[in-house]
Each structure stands twice: as structure tokens, then as C-alpha cells.
Design an enzyme around this catalytic site. Structure first.
Site, PDB file in Angstrom:
ATOM      1  N   TYR A  95       0.843  -1.196   0.000  1.00 56.63           N
ATOM      2  CA  TYR A  95       0.000   0.000   0.000  1.00 56.63           C
ATOM      3  C   TYR A  95       0.879   1.247   0.000  1.00 56.63           C
ATOM      4  O   TYR A  95       0.586   2.226  -0.686  1.00 56.63           O
ATOM      5  CB  TYR A  95      -0.940   0.003   1.209  1.00 56.63           C
ATOM      6  CG  TYR A  95      -1.907  -1.159   1.221  1.00 56.63           C
ATOM      7  CD1 TYR A  95      -2.946  -1.239   0.294  1.00 56.63           C
ATOM      8  CD2 TYR A  95      -1.790  -2.180   2.152  1.00 56.63           C
ATOM      9  CE1 TYR A  95      -3.831  -2.307   0.308  1.00 56.63           C
ATOM     10  CE2 TYR A  95      -2.670  -3.251   2.175  1.00 56.63           C
ATOM     11  CZ  TYR A  95      -3.683  -3.309   1.249  1.00 56.63           C
ATOM     12  OH  TYR A  95      -4.558  -4.372   1.268  1.00 56.63           O
ATOM     13  N   HIS A 127      -5.574  -7.191  -6.059  1.00 54.50           N
ATOM     14  CA  HIS A 127      -5.098  -8.399  -5.363  1.00 54.50           C
ATOM     15  C   HIS A 127      -3.575  -8.436  -5.276  1.00 54.50           C
ATOM     16  O   HIS A 127      -3.023  -9.129  -4.435  1.00 54.50           O
ATOM     17  CB  HIS A 127      -5.618  -9.666  -6.064  1.00 54.50           C
ATOM     18  CG  HIS A 127      -5.179  -9.817  -7.472  1.00 54.50           C
ATOM     19  ND1 HIS A 127      -5.828  -9.190  -8.530  1.00 54.50           N
ATOM     20  CD2 HIS A 127      -4.155 -10.510  -8.022  1.00 54.50           C
ATOM     21  CE1 HIS A 127      -5.210  -9.511  -9.657  1.00 54.50           C
ATOM     22  NE2 HIS A 127      -4.193 -10.306  -9.375  1.00 54.50           N
TER      23      HIS A 127
END
Length: 160
Positions: A95, A127
Site C-alpha cells: 500500500y 489483489h
């Protein structure tokens, strides 16, 4: 949100149903574990995309080159989703990596929220985005979301 302007089709997979919507600007939605009423007739370009998606789901390496409609997302989320779409097959990012790529290095949590609200799974490969401490989450509204995430990662040869 289902809109009348979209053409909807369903695919059956090992993991469950997938519903796909195509609108006037291109791909608008890929919903995992959902089965919407099929609506309309797919255009030749949509049919070609469905063939490529089937190839991906059968374990073939596929690059998707398809128009996508992200108009329902904020500009920040659009930027993050575009950055996510650049993560190559079989690779992952965190992230934090994606926050840097999107030009907001301190926004890892906001990137996580964007991934949780990705409306075009697989093509925008959320994903492939992992937490720095492990697998992370997957698609807030998707039943069995983490199982889908693990399934897609295994399809691409990624072992966690």
C-alpha cells in the site's frame, strides 16, 4: 450500483460467480461472488475482453488492454487505481509503494481504502497490493474476499 446503460454478463468460476458490466465508456464493474441478471448483448470488444478474462481465470498470463470507466471514483482514487493497474502480472506492491507511485507518500491507509472500493477487480489488480506486514485486506463488499485474493495470487504464481 447497477445502471440500465450497462451490458451485464456472468461467468462461473471455481471460486464462484463473477458479474461483469460494460458501459458506453468501457468496462465499469467486475463483481466477485455476485450474479446479476444478464442484460443486453456484448459488443465485439466486450466479447474479446470476456475471452481474455476467461484465459486469465484458466491460469494463462494475460495483459488487459481495455477501456475502463472510473468516473464514479474521486480524482485521488482514480490516480491510485491507475497506479495499481501498472503492477505487472506475477508481481506485488505494498500500500505504501502504491501511495508513493500515486504521488501521495503518506497515504497508505487511503490507498488501502481505495483498494477496498475497487470496482474493476482483476483488470485493476488490487489483489497484487499487499500490506507491509502480510496479505492485507481485499474488496470490502466481496464475500470471501481474502480467498479470492489468495486465488488470484496463486493463479499468477505468487506464494505468500
Amino acid at each position: 450500483m447497477i445502471e440500465d446503460r450497462n451490458v451485464w454478463v456472468n461467468l462461473k468460476t471455481k471460486m464462484g460467480p463473477i458479474s461483469i458490466a460494460w458501459g458506453s465508456k468501457g468496462l465499469t464493474r467486475i463483481a466477485l461472488n455476485e450474479s446479476y441478471q444478464p442484460i443486453g448483448k456484448p459488443s465485439p470488444r466486450f466479447e474479446k475482453f470476456l475471452d481474455r478474462l476467461s484465459d486469465y481465470l484458466s491460469g494463462k498470463r494475460v495483459e488487459f488492454n481495455v477501456p475502463i470507466d472510473l468516473s464514479d471514483h474521486t480524482p485521488f482514487r482514480q490516480e491510485v487505481l491507475h497506479a495499481c493497474s501498472k503492477i505487472l502480472y506475477g508481481e506485488t506492491a505494498t500500500y505504501g509503494d502504491l501511495a508513493m507511485e500515486a504521488g501521495s507518500p503518506n497515504a497508505a491507509r487511503a490507498v488501502g481504502q481505495t483498494m477496498a472500493h475497487n470496482t474493476i477487480a482483476i483488470v485493476i489488480p488490487c489483489h497484487r497490493v499487499l500490506a507491509s506486514s502480510g496479505i492485507g485486506g481485499y474488496m470490502r463488499d466481496c464475500p470471501d474476499g481474502l480467498e479470492w485474493k489468495r486465488y488470484f495470487l496463486r493463479l499468477e504464481g505468487i506464494r505468500l
